[in-house]
Design a protein around this motif. Structure first.
Motif, PDB file in Angstrom:
ATOM      1  N   THR A  57      36.768 -69.898   4.283  1.00 16.97           N
ATOM      2  CA  THR A  57      37.758 -69.828   4.866  1.00 16.97           C
ATOM      3  C   THR A  57      38.307 -71.135   5.067  1.00 16.97           C
ATOM      4  O   THR A  57      40.391 -71.092   4.498  1.00 16.97           O
ATOM      5  N   SER A  90      39.786 -70.628   0.401  1.00 14.91           N
ATOM      6  CA  SER A  90      41.127 -69.424   1.304  1.00 14.91           C
ATOM      7  C   SER A  90      42.202 -69.969   0.854  1.00 14.91           C
ATOM      8  O   SER A  90      43.535 -70.120   0.130  1.00 14.91           O
ATOM      9  N   THR A 117      43.284 -72.803  -1.491  1.00 20.57           N
ATOM     10  CA  THR A 117      43.791 -72.271  -2.668  1.00 20.57           C
ATOM     11  C   THR A 117      45.219 -71.727  -2.359  1.00 20.57           C
ATOM     12  O   THR A 117      46.424 -72.281  -3.199  1.00 20.57           O
TER      13      THR A 117
END
Length: 344
Positions: free
Chosen positions: A19, A22, A25
């Motif tokens: 998580t 992600s 990013t």
């Protein structure tokens, strides 16, 4: 890496890490596109909030999982010990409640199996004890007689009497073993009763042939009242065995000059067969006990037998869907009534 091999804690850390990576990013991509610093700061704050909530979720889930596994282990411990019934779950909507319901069913099955095993163990112990008791007397008599023949000089007439006694005790042992084999095979299901349509009068003739000599010896009259055309489904061989046991008892416990009467009635659902005698009768308190294996009343221990005939009769009749009952008055005789279903 296979998921089933990952621990719960490791799985949560993997999810949290995924998580965070992600979201960071995505925030980086948005920052590059927008060129605004606040986008990156907001994205990092959202990532931190998500990680905090995931951490709290992990703590909560870990606590619930710990409670669940604790309850499950206690329930299984109760099942293994058999001393206490597993705890019923109060909330029917939880996972543990659903598992608890199945554990209770499994517990009931295990308790029933334990009860059956205990009953079979007690039955076996009783059977061994009864056989030992029945065998003990003739074996002791055989040893006593043979010791006498081996150690003391005796006359030819006495020797013949001793040999006759040995033969008598050997016959008793042979009879006992034959009865035990019949009973054990019948109980174990090794013998399957085959019900076929046949004449009850023919079956009665087979049963009566076994007691003719003994009845004549005691001057006991035997009368039969049975329709010639009465046919119904039954196992002729084993039904004759059951009726013979009733007749054999009647001859044994009826005094000389007495009478035995066999009568048959056709009912709508059953064929009723009565075996009545003018013997000593049976106290009402013993009516249930007489059908137990090896049961014999104290006052008839001088009569030949091992107390298994009535038990065998009840087993044979019950396996054919019928039942047996007794009515008796002390000093006036007894009537054993056998009810056979008319339809197979």
């Amino acid at each position: 890496m296979r998921l089933e091999r990952i621990s719960v804690k490791g799985l949560f850390l993997l999810i949290c890490g995924g998580t965070a990576v992600s979201m960071l990013t995505i925030c980086t991509i948005l920052f590059v596109i927008a060129g605004e610093l606040w986008v990156l700061i907001v994205g990092m704050l959202l990532t931190i909030c998500a990680l905090i909530w995931l951490f709290l979720l992990m703590l909560f889930f870990g606590k619930r999982l710990s409670v669940f596994t604790g309850d499950l282990c206690r329930a299984m411990d109760h099942m293994i010990s058999g001393n206490e019934e597993p705890v019923h779950a109060a909330d029917r909507e939880t996972l543990f409640a659903r598992i608890s319901y199945r554990l209770l069913r499994l517990y009931d099955i295990m308790q029933e199996n334990r009860r059956k095993v205990d009953e079979e163990r007690q039955e076996l112990q009783m059977l061994v004890s009864n056989i030992s008791h029945q065998v003990k007397t003739p074996v002791s008599n055989l040893k006593m007689v043979t010791d006498t023949l081996l150690t003391k000089p005796i006359a030819e007439q006495e020797r013949q009497e001793f040999l006759q006694g040995i033969r008598s005790q050997a016959d008793k042992l042979e009879f006992l073993f034959q009865v035990l084999v019949k009973t054990s095979r019948l109980e174990a299901g090794a013998i399957q009763l085959e019900k076929k349509e046949g004449s009850l009068l023919d079956t009665l003739a087979i049963a009566c042939s076994g007691i003719v000599y003994a009845a004549e010896k005691k001057n006991i009259s035997v009368t039969v009242d049975c329709p010639d055309n009465l046919y119904f489904f039954h196992d002729s061989k084993w039904t004759a065995e059951a009726i013979f046991n009733l007749l054999d008892n009647a001859v044994k416990y009826t005094p000389e000059g007495g009478a035995i009467h066999i009568s048959v009635e056709q009912w709508e659902m059953y064929v009723k067969l009565d075996v009545s005698d003018t013997g000593k009768g049976i106290p009402e308190s013993n009516h249930a006990a007489i059908f137990k294996r090896f049961y014999r009343e104290e006052e008839v221990h001088n009569e030949q037998g091992v107390g298994i005939g009535l038990y065998l009769t009840r087993e044979i009749v019950t396996k054919q869907g019928g039942y047996v009952k007794v009515t008796s008055k002390v000093g006036k005789g007894s009537t054993f009534s056998v009810f056979f279903p008319r339809r197979s």
